[in-house]
Design an enzyme around this catalytic site. Sequence first.
Site, PDB file in Angstrom:
ATOM      1  N   LYS A  38      -9.043  28.618  91.526  1.00  0.00           N
ATOM      2  CA  LYS A  38      -9.784  27.398  91.185  1.00  0.00           C
ATOM      3  C   LYS A  38      -8.811  26.328  90.687  1.00  0.00           C
ATOM      4  O   LYS A  38      -7.658  26.642  90.337  1.00  0.00           O
ATOM      5  CB  LYS A  38     -10.816  27.720  90.089  1.00  0.00           C
ATOM      6  N   TYR A 292       6.007   1.198  74.758  1.00  0.00           N
ATOM      7  CA  TYR A 292       4.852   0.511  74.186  1.00  0.00           C
ATOM      8  C   TYR A 292       4.797   0.682  72.667  1.00  0.00           C
ATOM      9  O   TYR A 292       5.001   1.778  72.155  1.00  0.00           O
ATOM     10  CB  TYR A 292       3.551   1.067  74.779  1.00  0.00           C
TER      11      TYR A 292
HETATM   12  C1  LIG Z   1     -10.864  31.181  85.250  1.00  0.00           C
HETATM   13  C2  LIG Z   1     -11.582  32.464  85.280  1.00  0.00           C
HETATM   14  C3  LIG Z   1     -10.884  33.684  85.343  1.00  0.00           C
HETATM   15  C4  LIG Z   1      -9.384  33.771  85.241  1.00  0.00           C
HETATM   16  O1  LIG Z   1      -8.955  33.807  83.906  1.00  0.00           O
HETATM   17  P1  LIG Z   1      -7.408  33.894  83.512  1.00  0.00           P
HETATM   18  O2  LIG Z   1      -7.398  33.908  82.040  1.00  0.00           O
HETATM   19  O3  LIG Z   1      -6.760  32.686  84.094  1.00  0.00           O
HETATM   20  O4  LIG Z   1      -6.885  35.147  84.131  1.00  0.00           O
HETATM   21  C5  LIG Z   1     -11.628  34.837  85.483  1.00  0.00           C
HETATM   22  N1  LIG Z   1     -12.974  34.815  85.540  1.00  0.00           N
HETATM   23  C6  LIG Z   1     -13.689  33.667  85.460  1.00  0.00           C
HETATM   24  C7  LIG Z   1     -15.162  33.696  85.512  1.00  0.00           C
HETATM   25  C8  LIG Z   1     -13.010  32.462  85.316  1.00  0.00           C
HETATM   26  O5  LIG Z   1     -13.706  31.320  85.221  1.00  0.00           O
END
Ligand SMILES: *Cc1c(COP(=O)(O)O)cnc(C)c1O
Length: 400
Positions: A38, A292
């Site tokens: 993701k 800035y």
């Molecule tokens: C993002 C996510 C993961 C992965 O978690 P990590 O800590 O990056 O390994 C796993 N399960 C769900 C439902 C997530 O949203």
Amino acid sequence: MTHTRPVWAEISRYRLIANYRLLRGLAGAETELLAVVKANAYGHGTTACANLLAAEGARWFGVTCVDEGTSLRSSLRQLADSDAPHSSRILVMSGIWKDEAETLIPHGLTPVAWEPWHLEWLESVTRRQNIAPEGFPVYLEIDTGMSRQGVRPENLDHLLRRFTAGSSLRLEGVMTHFHSPEELGASATQDQTGKFVSVIDTIYERGLKPEILSAGNSATLLAQKETDTITNIARRYGMQLLIRPGLSLYGYAPRFTGAAQPSAAASLQPVLAWKTRIVSMRTIVAGESAGYNATFRASRPTHLALLPVGYADGLNRLLSNKGGVLIRGKRAPIAGRISMDQTVIDVTEIPGAEIGDEAVLIGQQGGETITAYDLADLAGTIPYETLCGISARVPRVMVD
Ligand SMILES: *Cc1c(COP(=O)(O)O)cnc(C)c1O
């Protein structure tokens, strides 16, 4: 991707694959991994990362929404046309919203659902579209304590009724998400696991037989203890366990508390290096300022160098006057406020620094290293946000 502006992120194929193999080993032969890609693979580029992992044998991918899923599906299809299996599964982990239900089916995406209306939308589109006779696979998320998404155990029965005979939906998997798997001394994960088991008991009592049990993320996999627990639960029901690592694939372990860092964490290798170059220089005298609102003021003759990278690229503005970059193997501090597109650094202590020198924002140079943790700590956040905050303007370049 071609790029002309001297700001880029190098993605190490070798390290991504090495991390994946390490995690596979930790999971054990019985357990499947779902590679979480993701948010543009945590800023690493979903297409390139997912294709590498698929070629390495990964069959399950996790995305947050249908749009991420459709674009991943089309890049995996391109790969399938050449040399990898077509059978990749893509789990849309954050639920669905109305029209997303329509788009799931032609792209072969698998939804996580927990609201009655998720199932209503899915029922109505699966009745209209041609689906396999065994039903359209759905994952039911159980809220065992995260209170973010998932059905609360007391509302379970109502949802399970929708999967009974005559439904166009099939309960393929049951999942939950742990809120504190990196707190090694705490009982939180055990409590959640206990709730999860009693929900699975109920599901089987109702005559449903989901094949897949999905729980656990990077911390769970690295810490092993809870991996063993959920492996045993899956075994008891003859279910396939699917663990969902994200961050660890990209070479970072969550920060564990309550016990020693699990040893496997030390073997992870950061996949991303973020680089730029010095594009302009000047020397200011004591009393002159930079940036800035003149928050940096020189106390001596000061050599400043300009980097063409700023907060629009994902360099957190909270690193103003705090962060640094590596030039010629030494750390050069950020001088003044980070601008949208540019950052000034103090190279007074770096003899010979000149236009064209490579500057490392994240990565190694000489014997020095800056990690996403270093940036995250200075900005008061976590490496997840640092990595996925590197914006689309920064081209990702695959190396080694
Ligand atoms: C993002 C996510 C993961 C992965 O978690 P990590 O800590 O990056 O390994 C796993 N399960 C769900 C439902 C997530 O949203």
